[in-house]
Design a protein around this motif. Sequence first.
Motif, short mmCIF file in Angstrom:
data_model
loop_
_atom_site.label_atom_id
_atom_site.label_comp_id
_atom_site.label_asym_id
_atom_site.label_seq_id
_atom_site.Cartn_x
_atom_site.Cartn_y
_atom_site.Cartn_z
N MET A 1 2.47 3.27 3.07
CA MET A 1 2.75 1.92 2.58
C MET A 1 1.44 1.24 2.21
N ALA A 2 1.36 0.69 0.97
CA ALA A 2 0.16 0.01 0.52
C ALA A 2 0.07 -1.36 1.18
N ARG A 3 -1.14 -1.75 1.47
CA ARG A 3 -1.37 -3.05 2.12
C ARG A 3 -2.35 -3.86 1.29
N ARG A 4 -2.02 -5.12 1.07
CA ARG A 4 -2.92 -6.04 0.38
C ARG A 4 -3.33 -7.13 1.36
N GLU A 261 2.56 -6.17 2.86
CA GLU A 261 2.87 -4.74 2.83
C GLU A 261 3.73 -4.46 1.60
N ASP A 262 3.21 -3.71 0.64
CA ASP A 262 3.94 -3.40 -0.60
C ASP A 262 4.77 -2.14 -0.46
#
Length: 262
Positions: A1-4, A261-262
């Motif tokens: 999961m990508a995180r920004r 969380e994208d």
Amino acid sequence: MARRIIDISSTLKAGIASDPPHMRPQIDYRDHRTTAPSMAEYMGVPVEALPEGEYAAVEEARISTHNGTHMDAPYHYFSRMDEALVPGGRPSMRIDEVPLEWCFCPGVKLDFRGKPDGHVVQPDEVEAELRRIGHAIRPFEIVVVNTRAASRYGEDDYIDTGCGMGKAATLWLLERGVRVVGTDAWSWDAPFSHTRRRVQETGDASLIWEGHRAGREIGYCQMEKLSNLESLPADGFTVACFPVKIHRASAGWTRAVAILED
């Protein structure tokens, strides 16, 4: 999961128009060459013995705990808190006593950029904004308020810009379990210049700092001078805003961020 990770803190800068003139931060910058002679003298070597005659960069700051993006503890608002919860209340919590669990929680953004400068937000306006974004407040959510003030950060009119949260609106949030809030304005309350006019017109001193004073009834923490809130969605993010641990202080600086969380 990508995180920004979105930075929602303002930059602390020497002399910046982020506070009244007598309260602005002062920072003395000492570069690598400035500090080299004292280190060389201490070590008993010539300055030329240090790599390219350099030692360390260091800054000395004269700042208030309320300069820059910071978190206020209940002690800032009054000597007692929780008077609505226990008879006689409790001694107000200081910044080194704030539960860290309060400072890492799901966030929700209320967009009040359309409110005029000096407007005092009331509970019905909070409820209307929550209906608009389709969100129901849950205990310990961190509520951040987007005013137009951040667009004026560093300008002379910053401290007079944006709307503020009234006592009733603040208590509305606290009664639903919110314990940390924040604003991109200079104060959680309406700018003092607007409050002063209303007090002079009405003679009602209870209008002074009314949002802050809600902490006398239910203890809570608030962040001021946030930034970049327009980059956040209405909800679905986490706020991390741990304050610097300053012994018995009324506030502590925080590098507040929003995590998505994208």
